[in-house]
Design a protein around this motif. Structure first.
Motif, short mmCIF file in Angstrom:
data_model
loop_
_atom_site.label_atom_id
_atom_site.label_comp_id
_atom_site.label_asym_id
_atom_site.label_seq_id
_atom_site.Cartn_x
_atom_site.Cartn_y
_atom_site.Cartn_z
N GLU A 39 -41.45 12.96 11.46
CA GLU A 39 -40.64 12.90 12.67
C GLU A 39 -40.91 11.64 13.49
OE1 GLU A 39 -41.07 16.57 14.79
OE2 GLU A 39 -40.48 17.77 13.07
N GLY A 40 -41.07 10.50 12.81
CA GLY A 40 -41.26 9.23 13.48
C GLY A 40 -42.65 8.98 14.01
N CYS A 41 -43.59 9.89 13.77
CA CYS A 41 -44.98 9.71 14.22
C CYS A 41 -45.87 9.44 13.01
CB CYS A 41 -45.48 10.95 14.94
SG CYS A 41 -44.60 11.28 16.47
N GLU A 66 -49.10 0.72 11.76
CA GLU A 66 -48.01 1.60 12.18
C GLU A 66 -46.64 1.04 11.80
OE1 GLU A 66 -47.02 4.21 16.05
OE2 GLU A 66 -47.32 2.08 16.43
N GLU A 67 -46.35 -0.21 12.16
CA GLU A 67 -45.03 -0.77 11.87
C GLU A 67 -44.76 -0.92 10.37
OE1 GLU A 67 -41.27 -1.63 12.70
OE2 GLU A 67 -42.75 -0.97 14.15
N PRO A 68 -45.72 -1.43 9.56
CA PRO A 68 -45.45 -1.48 8.11
C PRO A 68 -45.20 -0.09 7.50
CG PRO A 68 -47.27 -2.92 8.64
CD PRO A 68 -46.94 -2.15 9.90
N ARG A 90 -42.87 4.17 18.51
CA ARG A 90 -43.73 4.74 19.54
C ARG A 90 -43.22 6.11 19.96
NH1 ARG A 90 -48.46 2.42 19.24
NH2 ARG A 90 -48.33 0.19 19.35
N ALA A 91 -42.77 6.88 18.96
CA ALA A 91 -42.19 8.19 19.27
C ALA A 91 -43.27 9.10 19.84
CB ALA A 91 -41.58 8.81 18.03
N ARG A 92 -43.10 9.49 21.08
CA ARG A 92 -44.01 10.41 21.77
C ARG A 92 -43.15 11.29 22.65
NH1 ARG A 92 -47.36 5.71 22.88
NH2 ARG A 92 -49.18 6.07 21.60
#
Length: 154
Positions: A39-41, A66-68, A90-92
């Motif tokens: 879920e993007g985390c 994180e980005e790679p 930066r899904a939070r």
């Protein structure tokens, strides 16, 4: 840095993907990470490093990979894209600032204490922040008088 898919688990509409990440440095140092993107985390399952990493290095490690990782699973921004990073990077959960945020931190902390769970992990889970930022939020809640002092004063 190399990023490769390990496996994926799907349940209904959601999916969790595991990736292996290897960082090799010119001086011979190496870091191997098993990470989960859900879920993007990004979550770390396992980290092995030679030589060992300090806690500060672990914090930086998250920023490095994180980005790679998000790009490898199609969630990150394409290199050279405007903005440089996808919203999912930066899904939070949205976390309120000020008094309301401190009250929510205190509620999560005290509820975990009552259940016998780790209160810091409960705050990390509730806020979506890492350990360091969660400890800062807990300290702010203490300073505001919403949590008891950390140590009994003599």
């Amino acid at each position: 840095m190399s990023v490769g898919p390990a496996w994926e688990v799907r349940e209904g509409e959601s999916a969790a993907s595991w990736f292996t990440v290897r960082l090799a440095f010119a001086d011979g140092a190496r870091i191997d990470v098993l990470a989960v993107v859900c879920e993007g985390c990004v979550f770390f399952e396992d980290v092995r490093a030679r030589p060992a990493l300090s806690p500060d290095d672990l914090t930086v490690l998250a920023d490095w990979i994180e980005e790679p990782l998000l790009q490898a699973c199609g969630l990150g921004a394409e290199p050279g894209a405007e903005g440089g990073t996808a919203p999912a990077a930066r899904a939070r959960p949205a976390w309120p600032r000020g008094d309301e945020g401190r009250r929510q931190v205190a509620r999560a902390y005290l509820a975990a204490q009552e259940e016998g769970a780790d209160p810091v992990l409960a705050v990390m889970s509730a806020t979506g922040y890492g350990r360091r930022k969660s400890l800062v939020l807990i300290a702010q809640a203490r300073d505001a008088g919403l949590l008891p002092p950390r140590h009994a004063r003599r």
